[in-house]
Design a protein around this motif. Structure first.
Motif, mmCIF file in Angstrom:
data_model
loop_
_atom_site.group_PDB
_atom_site.id
_atom_site.type_symbol
_atom_site.label_atom_id
_atom_site.label_comp_id
_atom_site.label_asym_id
_atom_site.label_seq_id
_atom_site.Cartn_x
_atom_site.Cartn_y
_atom_site.Cartn_z
ATOM 1 N N LEU A 133 7.464 77.722 73.187
ATOM 2 C CA LEU A 133 6.905 78.178 74.466
ATOM 3 C C LEU A 133 6.435 76.997 75.313
ATOM 4 N N TYR A 134 5.766 76.035 74.670
ATOM 5 C CA TYR A 134 5.356 74.825 75.392
ATOM 6 C C TYR A 134 6.583 74.092 75.931
ATOM 7 N N ARG A 135 7.617 73.973 75.113
ATOM 8 C CA ARG A 135 8.822 73.234 75.503
ATOM 9 C C ARG A 135 9.496 73.882 76.722
ATOM 10 N N PHE A 136 9.423 75.217 76.785
ATOM 11 C CA PHE A 136 10.049 75.933 77.892
ATOM 12 C C PHE A 136 9.197 75.883 79.157
ATOM 13 N N THR A 137 7.864 75.977 78.999
ATOM 14 C CA THR A 137 6.999 76.141 80.177
ATOM 15 C C THR A 137 6.452 74.834 80.746
ATOM 16 N N GLN A 138 6.098 73.863 79.912
ATOM 17 C CA GLN A 138 5.372 72.699 80.431
ATOM 18 C C GLN A 138 6.185 71.812 81.380
ATOM 19 N N PRO A 139 7.507 71.677 81.202
ATOM 20 C CA PRO A 139 8.262 70.916 82.205
ATOM 21 C C PRO A 139 8.243 71.568 83.592
ATOM 22 N N ARG A 140 7.808 72.821 83.678
ATOM 23 C CA ARG A 140 7.743 73.519 84.950
ATOM 24 C C ARG A 140 6.415 73.298 85.674
ATOM 25 N N ALA A 141 5.479 72.610 85.018
ATOM 26 C CA ALA A 141 4.241 72.197 85.685
ATOM 27 C C ALA A 141 4.507 70.922 86.496
ATOM 28 N N LYS A 142 3.576 70.596 87.388
ATOM 29 C CA LYS A 142 3.697 69.374 88.185
ATOM 30 C C LYS A 142 2.913 68.213 87.574
ATOM 31 N N LYS A 143 1.891 68.547 86.765
ATOM 32 C CA LYS A 143 1.067 67.516 86.133
ATOM 33 C C LYS A 143 0.502 68.075 84.838
ATOM 34 N N LEU A 144 0.536 67.243 83.773
ATOM 35 C CA LEU A 144 -0.047 67.619 82.487
ATOM 36 C C LEU A 144 -1.090 66.579 82.115
ATOM 37 N N PHE A 145 -2.347 67.012 82.086
ATOM 38 C CA PHE A 145 -3.430 66.125 81.677
ATOM 39 C C PHE A 145 -3.701 66.309 80.185
ATOM 40 N N PHE A 146 -3.793 65.209 79.463
ATOM 41 C CA PHE A 146 -4.140 65.229 78.038
ATOM 42 C C PHE A 146 -5.497 64.568 77.849
ATOM 43 N N GLN A 147 -6.272 65.083 76.883
ATOM 44 C CA GLN A 147 -7.608 64.552 76.657
ATOM 45 C C GLN A 147 -7.629 63.464 75.597
ATOM 46 N N ASN A 148 -6.543 63.314 74.858
ATOM 47 C CA ASN A 148 -6.452 62.208 73.916
ATOM 48 C C ASN A 148 -4.982 61.799 73.766
ATOM 49 N N GLU A 149 -4.775 60.573 73.285
ATOM 50 C CA GLU A 149 -3.422 60.028 73.206
ATOM 51 C C GLU A 149 -2.599 60.706 72.109
ATOM 52 N N ASP A 150 -3.267 61.157 71.016
ATOM 53 C CA ASP A 150 -2.553 61.822 69.915
ATOM 54 C C ASP A 150 -1.789 63.044 70.420
ATOM 55 N N ASP A 151 -2.449 63.855 71.262
ATOM 56 C CA ASP A 151 -1.803 65.070 71.765
ATOM 57 C C ASP A 151 -0.661 64.729 72.716
ATOM 58 N N ARG A 152 -0.877 63.717 73.539
ATOM 59 C CA ARG A 152 0.190 63.324 74.477
ATOM 60 C C ARG A 152 1.433 62.869 73.702
ATOM 61 N N VAL A 153 1.228 62.060 72.671
ATOM 62 C CA VAL A 153 2.342 61.577 71.857
ATOM 63 C C VAL A 153 3.043 62.734 71.150
ATOM 64 N N LEU A 154 2.248 63.690 70.621
ATOM 65 C CA LEU A 154 2.835 64.849 69.934
ATOM 66 C C LEU A 154 3.736 65.633 70.886
ATOM 67 N N PHE A 155 3.290 65.832 72.126
ATOM 68 C CA PHE A 155 4.106 66.553 73.111
ATOM 69 C C PHE A 155 5.388 65.797 73.427
ATOM 70 N N LEU A 156 5.279 64.491 73.583
ATOM 71 C CA LEU A 156 6.471 63.705 73.915
ATOM 72 C C LEU A 156 7.457 63.678 72.757
ATOM 73 N N GLU A 157 6.949 63.489 71.537
ATOM 74 C CA GLU A 157 7.838 63.430 70.364
ATOM 75 C C GLU A 157 8.543 64.755 70.104
ATOM 76 N N ASN A 158 7.858 65.874 70.404
ATOM 77 C CA ASN A 158 8.439 67.190 70.193
ATOM 78 C C ASN A 158 9.161 67.722 71.433
ATOM 79 N N LYS A 159 9.315 66.829 72.422
ATOM 80 C CA LYS A 159 10.032 67.179 73.659
ATOM 81 C C LYS A 159 9.449 68.419 74.337
ATOM 82 N N MET A 160 8.117 68.498 74.300
ATOM 83 C CA MET A 160 7.438 69.615 74.959
ATOM 84 C C MET A 160 7.019 69.260 76.384
ATOM 85 N N ALA A 161 7.221 67.990 76.772
ATOM 86 C CA ALA A 161 6.875 67.575 78.130
ATOM 87 C C ALA A 161 7.584 66.275 78.460
#
Length: 370
Positions: A133-161
């Motif tokens: 669901l994240y992989r399908f929906t998050q690229p449709r946002a204009k900006k994704l703010f992350f509160q820590n680097e671990d979560d940002r990396v997890l999203f990028l590695e799993n191609k969720m954003a």
């Protein structure tokens, strides 16, 4: 003509307590703010801020697809009718279903990935569905703010954003005007405090077990808990369990409070032994702003708040013995040593986690997408 901005979360309580100053800043910029969340006792308070409150049903802890489809359709109806220029989403289901609905209605989304919670602690069918669901929906946002680097990396590695949409925030920030440096009383007692929703994933059992161990050695030490009990979550602590701990004399349960600064003011140290995937815990930022040492886990989101040995101590997740040892270090300090360590917390929060940094990032993002 005044433009609408929508701000959404899975409770009205969250919007009022965590995003009040962001709402004020958006209103000062000339926007009419639509506050969209389930109805609770804070919904009226959002209207008193000058928002137009619109209720939406969200089964925050549930995984029933019919409920989630209803949530998506509710968001779609709201955006179709109100046509907000931008939507600011907080909390997981809002980031998914509100984003999809807003995209279909032509509204730009700015999402806050404030920790990934229980779904990403263990591999499960639910976590795999969430990633899809994240992989399908998050690229449709204009900006994704992350509160820590671990979560940002997890999203990028799993191609969720895609990387170009992502940015970092210093958690939710701390209001440095409301949470001011306040030394604990030097009255011969040492008080620990844990503020969180009462979830086992937040390390509540480890805190209670450490308290039980330490109380037998240090009877002048108190262990306090503050936060919602019996919440809609599989990891929730039940009232009967809490009552048993209180009757045993291990902890004092303080319920909930709209004036957490008054509670924090009276304690010597803030504790959060969470193994939940946190964003950056607001309670730790606020306690740090008030000059309290912090004991928390070397875990996603939590570790950002502590320079180990400087303004507090990091312990291993799910390790009661290590937690008790780190809390004992606080107990064995002199009152002045605890105050000096707490002053380092205040300096760190001022330097890295001022809420005004967060609000300015939001204002810039809104200008960019609107």
């Amino acid at each position: 003509m005044q433009k609408y901005l929508a701000i959404t979360a899975n409770t009205s309580w969250y919007l009022y307590n965590f995003r009040k100053n962001t709402i004020y800043a958006l209103q000062k910029e000339g926007y009419k703010v639509l506050a969209i969340a389930p109805t609770d006792e804070y919904s009226q308070k959002l209207e008193e801020l000058g928002c137009e409150f619109i209720p939406v049903a969200i089964d925050a802890g549930g995984t029933h697809p019919v409920n989630d489809i209803k949530t998506f359709l509710s968001f779609w109806n709201i955006y179709r009718k109100n046509k907000p220029a931008a939507v600011l989403n907080f909390t997981p289901k809002n980031n998914i279903y509100s984003t999809l609905a807003a995209w279909l209605c032509g509204s730009a989304c700015i999402n806050n990935i404030a920790g990934l919670g229980i779904l990403f602690i263990n591999e499960s069918v639910a976590s795999k569905i969430a990633r899809l669901l994240y992989r399908f929906t998050q690229p449709r946002a204009k900006k994704l703010f992350f509160q820590n680097e671990d979560d940002r990396v997890l999203f990028l590695e799993n191609k969720m954003a895609p990387a170009h949409l992502t940015d970092r925030l210093p958690g939710s920030g701390a209001d440095l005007q409301r949470f001011t440096l306040t030394p604990a009383p030097d009255d011969g007692k040492i008080r620990f405090l844990l503020i969180a929703r009462m979830l086992y994933d937040k390390g509540i059992q480890h805190y209670v077990d450490a308290a039980r161990q330490l109380r037998s050695q240090y009877p002048h030490v108190e262990f306090q808990l503050l936060g919602f009990l019996d919440v809609d979550n599989p990891s929730a602590v039940k009232k009967a369990e809490m009552d048993q701990w209180v009757q045993e004399g291990v902890v004092n349960y303080l319920g909930t409070s709209d004036a957490v600064q008054d509670v924090i003011a009276g304690v010597d140290c803030m504790v959060l032994p969470s193994y939940y995937r946190e964003g950056v815990p607001k309670s730790l930022l606020e306690a740090g702003a008030m000059g309290k040492p912090i004991v928390t886990t070397d875990n996603v989101g939590c570790r950002e708040t502590v320079d180990d040995g400087v303004n507090g101590f990091l312990c291993q997740p799910r390790d009661t013995v290590d937690l008790a040892e780190k809390m004992e270090k606080i107990i064995l300090m002199s009152h002045q040593e605890r105050l000096a360590m707490g002053k380092k917390s205040r300096e760190k929060i001022e330097r890295e986690f001022d809420e005004q940094i967060v609000i300015q990032k939001y204002l810039d993002a809104v200008r960019e997408v609107v």
